[in-house]
Write a protein that holds these residues in place. Structure first.
Motif, mmCIF file in Angstrom:
data_model
loop_
_atom_site.group_PDB
_atom_site.id
_atom_site.type_symbol
_atom_site.label_atom_id
_atom_site.label_comp_id
_atom_site.label_asym_id
_atom_site.label_seq_id
_atom_site.Cartn_x
_atom_site.Cartn_y
_atom_site.Cartn_z
ATOM 1 N N LEU A 18 -13.629 5.985 -7.719
ATOM 2 C CA LEU A 18 -13.286 7.522 -7.388
ATOM 3 C C LEU A 18 -11.529 7.174 -6.966
ATOM 4 O O LEU A 18 -10.788 7.935 -6.710
ATOM 5 N N LYS A 19 -12.298 5.720 -6.086
ATOM 6 C CA LYS A 19 -10.942 5.424 -4.613
ATOM 7 C C LYS A 19 -10.105 5.673 -6.207
ATOM 8 O O LYS A 19 -8.018 5.580 -6.309
ATOM 9 N N ALA A 20 -9.714 4.628 -7.480
ATOM 10 C CA ALA A 20 -8.918 4.122 -8.627
ATOM 11 C C ALA A 20 -8.700 5.548 -9.169
ATOM 12 O O ALA A 20 -7.087 6.325 -9.160
ATOM 13 N N LEU A 21 -9.537 6.416 -9.187
ATOM 14 C CA LEU A 21 -8.871 8.021 -10.041
ATOM 15 C C LEU A 21 -7.808 8.037 -8.773
ATOM 16 O O LEU A 21 -7.114 8.860 -9.474
ATOM 17 N N SER A 22 -8.682 8.657 -7.704
ATOM 18 C CA SER A 22 -7.334 9.189 -6.829
ATOM 19 C C SER A 22 -5.951 9.256 -6.996
ATOM 20 O O SER A 22 -5.379 9.705 -7.112
ATOM 21 N N GLU A 23 -6.129 7.618 -6.962
ATOM 22 C CA GLU A 23 -5.012 7.151 -7.455
ATOM 23 C C GLU A 23 -4.007 6.857 -8.395
ATOM 24 O O GLU A 23 -2.675 7.319 -8.526
ATOM 25 N N GLY A 24 -4.170 6.770 -9.393
ATOM 26 C CA GLY A 24 -3.762 6.482 -10.585
ATOM 27 C C GLY A 24 -3.899 8.159 -11.443
ATOM 28 O O GLY A 24 -3.033 8.176 -12.863
ATOM 29 N N CYS A 25 -4.494 9.249 -11.156
ATOM 30 C CA CYS A 25 -4.731 10.086 -11.980
ATOM 31 C C CYS A 25 -4.916 11.448 -11.086
ATOM 32 O O CYS A 25 -5.522 12.182 -11.193
ATOM 33 N N PRO A 26 -3.693 12.038 -10.634
ATOM 34 C CA PRO A 26 -3.406 13.004 -9.645
ATOM 35 C C PRO A 26 -4.276 14.526 -10.477
ATOM 36 O O PRO A 26 -4.110 15.258 -9.341
ATOM 37 N N LEU A 27 -4.088 14.342 -11.833
ATOM 38 C CA LEU A 27 -4.104 15.780 -12.618
ATOM 39 C C LEU A 27 -5.322 15.851 -12.754
ATOM 40 O O LEU A 27 -5.075 16.854 -13.637
ATOM 41 N N LEU A 28 -5.916 15.367 -12.354
ATOM 42 C CA LEU A 28 -7.825 15.116 -12.672
ATOM 43 C C LEU A 28 -8.090 16.721 -11.806
ATOM 44 O O LEU A 28 -7.953 17.341 -11.109
ATOM 45 N N GLU A 29 -8.627 17.836 -13.109
ATOM 46 C CA GLU A 29 -8.887 19.061 -12.948
ATOM 47 C C GLU A 29 -10.264 19.175 -13.324
ATOM 48 O O GLU A 29 -11.351 20.010 -12.374
ATOM 49 N N GLN A 30 -10.908 18.321 -14.026
ATOM 50 C CA GLN A 30 -12.141 18.439 -13.855
ATOM 51 C C GLN A 30 -13.081 16.961 -14.426
ATOM 52 O O GLN A 30 -12.481 16.172 -14.549
ATOM 53 N N LEU A 31 -13.860 16.254 -12.633
ATOM 54 C CA LEU A 31 -14.324 15.098 -13.124
ATOM 55 C C LEU A 31 -16.445 15.509 -12.977
ATOM 56 O O LEU A 31 -16.532 16.217 -12.467
ATOM 57 N N ASN A 32 -16.542 15.202 -13.666
ATOM 58 C CA ASN A 32 -18.458 15.121 -14.133
ATOM 59 C C ASN A 32 -18.872 13.346 -13.661
ATOM 60 O O ASN A 32 -18.955 12.453 -14.759
ATOM 61 N N ILE A 33 -19.587 13.235 -12.323
ATOM 62 C CA ILE A 33 -20.171 11.913 -12.126
ATOM 63 C C ILE A 33 -21.743 12.718 -11.794
ATOM 64 O O ILE A 33 -22.028 11.382 -10.628
ATOM 65 N N SER A 34 -22.302 12.821 -12.559
ATOM 66 C CA SER A 34 -23.505 13.430 -12.034
ATOM 67 C C SER A 34 -24.539 12.334 -12.734
ATOM 68 O O SER A 34 -24.607 11.946 -13.729
#
Length: 422
Positions: free
Chosen positions: A147-163
Motif C-alpha cells: 500500500l505504501k508503494a502504490l501510494s508513492e507511484g500510482c496517484p491516479l488509483l481509483e479502485q483497490l480491492n485488497i479483500s
C-alpha cells in the motif's frame, strides 16, 4: 480464401488497415486462431493494437509467468486492461517484466494470484503511474509495504480491492490514502486487523469515495464508520455485514450525511433496530438494495418506512428477521417500489410469514425471485396462486414434513422436508 497463401482474395480486396480494424473486435481465443491462418494474418492478429484488453481467466490453469511476459512484450504500451484472475502460476518475476513493458496499464486484476508479494506492487509503483483499478483480493502475502508503494507511484488509483489480505493494518491504509486521495472504491472484506483508526484515515482523505466494503472486519465500531459518513458524502454503497459491534448510530449518520446511498448490506448486525432504519429511510430515498439478514430486532415498522420513503428499492433481504409479519409485507406490496421496481425479496426463516404475504406481493410485477426457505406457514397452494399472477417468478422454498400415515405391517415410512425451485 483461408489458405496459407498470403495473396488470398480477402487480403487483396481489403486494405490492411480495415482488416486490422475487424480484428480489433475479436476476443483472445479468436485472435490466436486467426494468427494460425497465414503469415499475413499472423502479423495482423498479433498486432499490439488488438491486445488492449485481455482476460485470461478462462485459461487460468495453463497460464505461467512466461506467457504473461510474452504478452507484455507483444502488447507493450498498447495494453490498457489485463485480467489474470485465478492465474496461480504467475509470480513476481513475470509481473516485473509486465510492469516494465506495459506502462500504460490502467486496469489490472490479480485476484487469486497467490504467488505474488509486495515485490509486484513495488514494480507497479515504479512503472505504472496510470494505474486506476487494481484487484489484489486473496493475495494473502500482500502487506502494508504494498500500500505504501502504490501510494508513492500510482496517484491516479481509483479502485483497490485488497479483500482477504489480512496482513494489512491501519498503517497501510494511512499510507495508501495519503497518496491516493482520489479513491472511489475500496474493498477491505476480510481484513480482520483493521480498526476504527483505519476508517478515520479514509474519512479524512477520500472525499470521492463511492463504494466501501468492510464485510467481516470484526473490530470496526460506530466511531470509525461515523467518520466515514461525515467525510465521504458521495458514498453510494456500504457493506458492513458481519460488523456486529455497530448500532443505530451508523444508520443515523448515513441518513444525515450520505443521501446518495443506494446499497446497504448490514447482515448479521443484530444491534440495529427500527429506530435507526426509520432515520435511514426518511433521508436516503435512492436506496436500491438492502441486505438486512439476521437484523433480528427489526419489525414491520421498518418495512412501513421503506415502503413510504424508498421508491427505488429493488432487492431486499429479510432472512432470519423473525419478527416480520404479513402486515409488513402488505405495506411493502402497496409501497412506491412495489409495482415497477422490486425484483428480489428474501424471507428465509421468517416464521410468521403466511400465504397472505404472497397475496400482497401479486402486484409486484417486476418481482423475479422470492426466497421462502423454512417459512413453515407457506404452502404449495399459496405459491401456485402467486405464479398465476407472476408466471416467470422463481420461488425457492422448503416445505414442512408431511404427517406420515399409520404404520403398515410393522414398518413406518419416513418423510423428509423437500426443497423446490418453481
Amino acid at each position: 480464401m483461408f489458405s496459407n497463401n498470403d495473396e488470398a482474395v480477402i487480403n487483396k480486396k481489403l486494405p490492411k488497415e480495415l482488416l486490422l480494424r475487424i480484428f480489433s473486435f475479436l476476443d483472445v481465443v479468436t485472435l490466436c486462431r486467426c494468427a494460425q491462418v497465414s503469415r499475413a494474418w499472423n502479423v495482423l492478429a498479433l498486432d499490439g493494437s488488438n491486445w488492449q484488453r485481455i482476460d485470461l481467466f478462462d485459461f487460468q490453469r495453463d497460464i505461467e509467468g512466461r506467457v504473461v511476459e510474452n504478452i507484455s512484450k507483444r502488447c507493450g504500451g498498447f495494453l490498457r486492461k489485463l485480467s489474470l484472475r485465478g492465474c496461480l502460476g504467475v509470480g513476481d518475476n513475470a509481473l516485473r517484466t509486465f510492469a516494465q513493458n506495459c506502462r500504460n496499464i490502467e486496469v489490472l486484476n490479480l485476484n487469486g494470484c497467490t504467488k505474488i508479494t509486495d515485490t509486484t506492487c513495488t514494480s507497479l509503483s515504479k512503472s505504472c503511474s496510470k494505474l486506476r483499478h487494481l484487484d489484489l483480493a486473496s493475495c494473502t502475502s500482500i502487506t502494508n509495504l504494498s500500500l505504501k508503494a502504490l501510494s508513492e507511484g500510482c496517484p491516479l488509483l481509483e479502485q483497490l480491492n485488497i479483500s482477504w489480505c489480512d496482513q494489512v493494518t491501519k498503517d497501510g491504509i494511512q499510507a495508501l490514502v495519503r497518496g491516493c486521495g482520489g479513491l472511489k472504491a475500496l474493498f477491505l472484506k476480510g481484513c480482520t486487523q483493521l480498526e476504527d483508526e483505519a476508517l478515520k484515515y479514509i474519512g479524512a482523505h477520500c472525499p470521492e469515495l463511492v463504494t466501501l466494503n468492510l464485510q467481516t472486519c470484526l473490530q470496526i465500531t460506530d466511531d470509525g464508520l461515523i467518520t466515514i459518513c461525515r467525510g465521504c458524502h458521495k458514498l453510494q454503497s456500504l457493506c458492513a455485514s458481519g460488523c456486529s459491534n455497530i448500532t443505530d448510530a451508523i444508520l443515523n449518520a448515513l441518513g444525515q450525511n450520505c443521501p446518495r446511498l443506494r446499497i446497504l448490506e448490514v447482515a448479521r448486525c443484530s444491534q440495529l433496530t427500527d429506530v435507526g432504519f426509520t432515520t435511514l429511510a426518511r433521508n436516503c430515498h435512492e436506496l436500491e438494495k438492502m441486505d438486512l439478514e439476521e437484523c433480528v430486532q427489526i419489525t414491520d415498522s421498518t418495512l412501513i418506512q421503506l415502503s413510504i420513503h424508498c421508491p427505488r428499492l429493488q432487492v431486499l433481504s429479510l432472512s432470519h428477521c423473525e419478527l416480520i409479519t404479513d402486515d409488513g409485507i402488505r405495506h411493502l406490496g402497496n409501497g412506491a417500489c412495489a409495482h415497477d421496481r422490486l425484483e428480489v425479496i428474501e424471507l428465509d426463516n421468517c416464521p410468521l410469514i403466511t400465504d397472505a404475504s404472497l397475496e400482497h406481493l401479486k402486484s409486484c410485477h417486476s418481482l423475479e425471485r422470492i426466497e421462502l426457505y423454512d417459512c413453515q406457514q407457506i404452502t404449495r397452494a399459496g405459491i401456485k396462486r402467486l405464479r398465476t399472477h407472476l408466471p416467470n417468478i422463481k420461488v425457492h422454498a422448503y416445505f414442512a414434513p408431511v404427517t406420515p400415515p399409520p404404520s403398515v405391517g410393522g414398518s413406518r415410512q419416513r418423510f423428509c422436508r423437500c426443497c423446490i425451485i418453481l
